[in-house]
Write an enzyme that holds these catalytic residues in place. Sequence first.
Site, PDB file in Angstrom:
ATOM      1  N   CYS A  10       0.822  -1.202   0.000  1.00 36.54           N
ATOM      2  CA  CYS A  10       0.000   0.000   0.000  1.00 36.54           C
ATOM      3  C   CYS A  10       0.857   1.253   0.000  1.00 36.54           C
ATOM      4  CB  CYS A  10      -0.885   0.053   1.236  1.00 36.54           C
ATOM      5  SG  CYS A  10      -2.005  -1.339   1.368  1.00 36.54           S
ATOM      6  N   GLY A  37       0.255   0.215  -5.003  1.00 34.59           N
ATOM      7  CA  GLY A  37      -1.042  -0.442  -4.910  1.00 34.59           C
ATOM      8  C   GLY A  37      -1.949   0.019  -6.021  1.00 34.59           C
ATOM      9  N   ASN A 111      -0.197   1.215   5.718  1.00 32.99           N
ATOM     10  CA  ASN A 111       0.695   0.402   4.896  1.00 32.99           C
ATOM     11  C   ASN A 111       1.402  -0.570   5.825  1.00 32.99           C
ATOM     12  OD1 ASN A 111       3.888   0.942   3.240  1.00 32.99           O
ATOM     13  ND2 ASN A 111       2.425  -0.701   2.961  1.00 32.99           N
ATOM     14  N   GLY A 112       1.299  -1.848   5.487  1.00 29.62           N
ATOM     15  CA  GLY A 112       1.936  -2.865   6.304  1.00 29.62           C
ATOM     16  C   GLY A 112       0.970  -3.988   6.573  1.00 29.62           C
ATOM     17  N   TYR A 252      13.330  -3.580  -4.822  1.00 29.96           N
ATOM     18  CA  TYR A 252      12.337  -3.533  -5.893  1.00 29.96           C
ATOM     19  C   TYR A 252      11.205  -2.542  -5.668  1.00 29.96           C
ATOM     20  CZ  TYR A 252       8.094  -5.013  -8.396  1.00 29.96           C
ATOM     21  OH  TYR A 252       6.946  -5.021  -9.139  1.00 29.96           O
TER      22      TYR A 252
HETATM   23  P1  AMP Z   1       8.028 -14.020 -10.989  1.00 29.62           P
HETATM   24  O1  AMP Z   1       7.579 -14.006 -12.409  1.00 29.62           O
HETATM   25  O2  AMP Z   1       6.955 -14.542 -10.057  1.00 29.62           O
HETATM   26  O3  AMP Z   1       9.343 -14.726 -10.804  1.00 29.62           O
HETATM   27  O4  AMP Z   1       8.224 -12.507 -10.537  1.00 29.62           O
HETATM   28  C1  AMP Z   1       9.403 -11.812 -10.792  1.00 29.62           C
HETATM   29  C2  AMP Z   1       9.135 -10.495 -11.442  1.00 29.62           C
HETATM   30  O5  AMP Z   1       8.107  -9.765 -10.773  1.00 29.62           O
HETATM   31  C3  AMP Z   1      10.382  -9.651 -11.409  1.00 29.62           C
HETATM   32  O6  AMP Z   1      10.652  -9.227 -12.724  1.00 29.62           O
HETATM   33  C4  AMP Z   1      10.077  -8.484 -10.488  1.00 29.62           C
HETATM   34  O7  AMP Z   1      10.475  -7.249 -11.046  1.00 29.62           O
HETATM   35  C5  AMP Z   1       8.587  -8.521 -10.259  1.00 29.62           C
HETATM   36  N1  AMP Z   1       8.265  -8.519  -8.830  1.00 29.62           N
HETATM   37  C6  AMP Z   1       9.043  -8.858  -7.814  1.00 29.62           C
HETATM   38  N2  AMP Z   1       8.388  -8.772  -6.635  1.00 29.62           N
HETATM   39  C7  AMP Z   1       7.143  -8.356  -6.891  1.00 29.62           C
HETATM   40  C8  AMP Z   1       5.996  -8.071  -6.090  1.00 29.62           C
HETATM   41  N3  AMP Z   1       6.018  -8.180  -4.758  1.00 29.62           N
HETATM   42  N4  AMP Z   1       4.866  -7.666  -6.723  1.00 29.62           N
HETATM   43  C9  AMP Z   1       4.845  -7.565  -8.062  1.00 29.62           C
HETATM   44  N5  AMP Z   1       5.904  -7.810  -8.875  1.00 29.62           N
HETATM   45  C10 AMP Z   1       7.048  -8.215  -8.314  1.00 29.62           C
END
Ligand code: AMP
Length: 465
Positions: A10, A37, A111-112, A252
């Site tokens: 969030c 979000g 947020n949290g 990230y």
């Molecule tokens: P995956 O396809 O499940 O391995 O997700 C990895 C990709 O999703 C990476 O390219 C990240 O930039 C992005 N990513 C990493 N963490 C998150 C998150 N919590 N929510 C949405 N996207 C994410």
Amino acid sequence: MQWESPREECGVFGIYAPGEDVARLTFFGLYALQHRGQESAGIATSDGQRLYLHTRMGLVNTAFTEEDLRRLPGHIAIGHTRYSTTGSSVVVNAGPFLVQEGIEPVAVAHNGNLVNSEQLRQELLAQGIRLAGTTDTEALTWVLALTPGSDLATRIRRAMARFLGAYSLAILTPGALAAVRDPLGIRPLCLGRLGAGWVVASETCALATIGATFEREVEPGEIVVIDSEGLRSYPAPELAERQATCIFEFIYFARPDSQMMGRRLHIVRQRMGMELWREHPADADVVVPLPDSAVPAAIGYSRASGIPYAEALIKNRYIGRTFIQPDQRLREQGVKLKFNALPEVLEGKRVVLVDDTIVRGTTSRPIVELLRQNGAREVHMRVHAPPIMWPCYLGVDMATREELIAARLSVEEIGRAIGADSIGYLSLEGLLRAIGLPHDRFCTACLTGQYPVPVPTVAAVVANR
Ligand code: AMP
């Protein structure tokens, strides 16, 4: 009862600025926090007498019309953008959450994630409180609304004693704006100035967007109250042994133009890329980021190695999270819905592909394939953080342990599974060197399994799903 609150990310915002159109400024503040979000957005305002609230599903720019903003009068406002997954994707769970029936009306943007929200909900239900939604924020707001005390800061401090987990809060009462951060400082929260007024936001990028200047971060365990008498700070009553700010914000989650713990995230991520080259060099012709989040680290990898940086994957900036479910044929297109490749950049090249994280592994494999289909001769995967092996219970949507590819496979096996010629992850030491702060300032639970607060056991989480 569903266990759903761990699946939240969030953005929160708050402003105290007499004479300003605070609803509109909050709208633009939320716009800058949209990456935190995308499922719902909401704003609550106060004119000194009563509170007004508007929440709606969807992105910030679709959640509010001119007319909606006009119906949010006053000189104090808070706002919230929320992300959650299926099951809780309903407007009663959208923030901010407002309780009118307590000691005085109160609205909260959170947020949290509280790890004891189920216990709080049961206690409230036992007191005869009818809970409308299913979020920890609703429970938190009710606890706050019902906690007595001589003034707002006292009431907040007493309520905090019952909260366990991650919470950065913007709180609105008829006469005041308050900003609160949990004692471990798990989620970020910063304070800024706008003329004679004050602004609080999850990230500094939201301050810059509305022309406010960054003042400082809200400290772990601190309560800041802003009212007609100005700003008062109530630091944490006891000195915490450690801080536990989410390291994933650095890797990230937060925007690269935001500042956190005295560091600009774009610069920190460039250094992650440099460290990554030192730990995992590659014989290659070109460094390609997975856009947009891995761009800074790819620049760093390129600078440190001398291998040219190039954009070879173009992301559709508007795809976001969509409410339109793709049909089977489109689903098979997979990441191609999001990314196209540039064959002219890739033809015959040995490519270093830089990404910030591999979560489930669903993105990496088709991306590697896409690079090869467009002419890449070799693909060397480089990840600018250690493997994600543990789920987050403190506010980031990060999949269950079973879904996490690094919990099931070794690094070499992951490399094979995604079809890369080689693979390398940045070590925790390398990551901390890039940030330039010691381990005891961070929550690294997703990487190490060391949670800073007791978290529910896997069995309990599964049973609650
Ligand atoms: P995956 O396809 O499940 O391995 O997700 C990895 C990709 O999703 C990476 O390219 C990240 O930039 C992005 N990513 C990493 N963490 C998150 C998150 N919590 N929510 C949405 N996207 C994410």
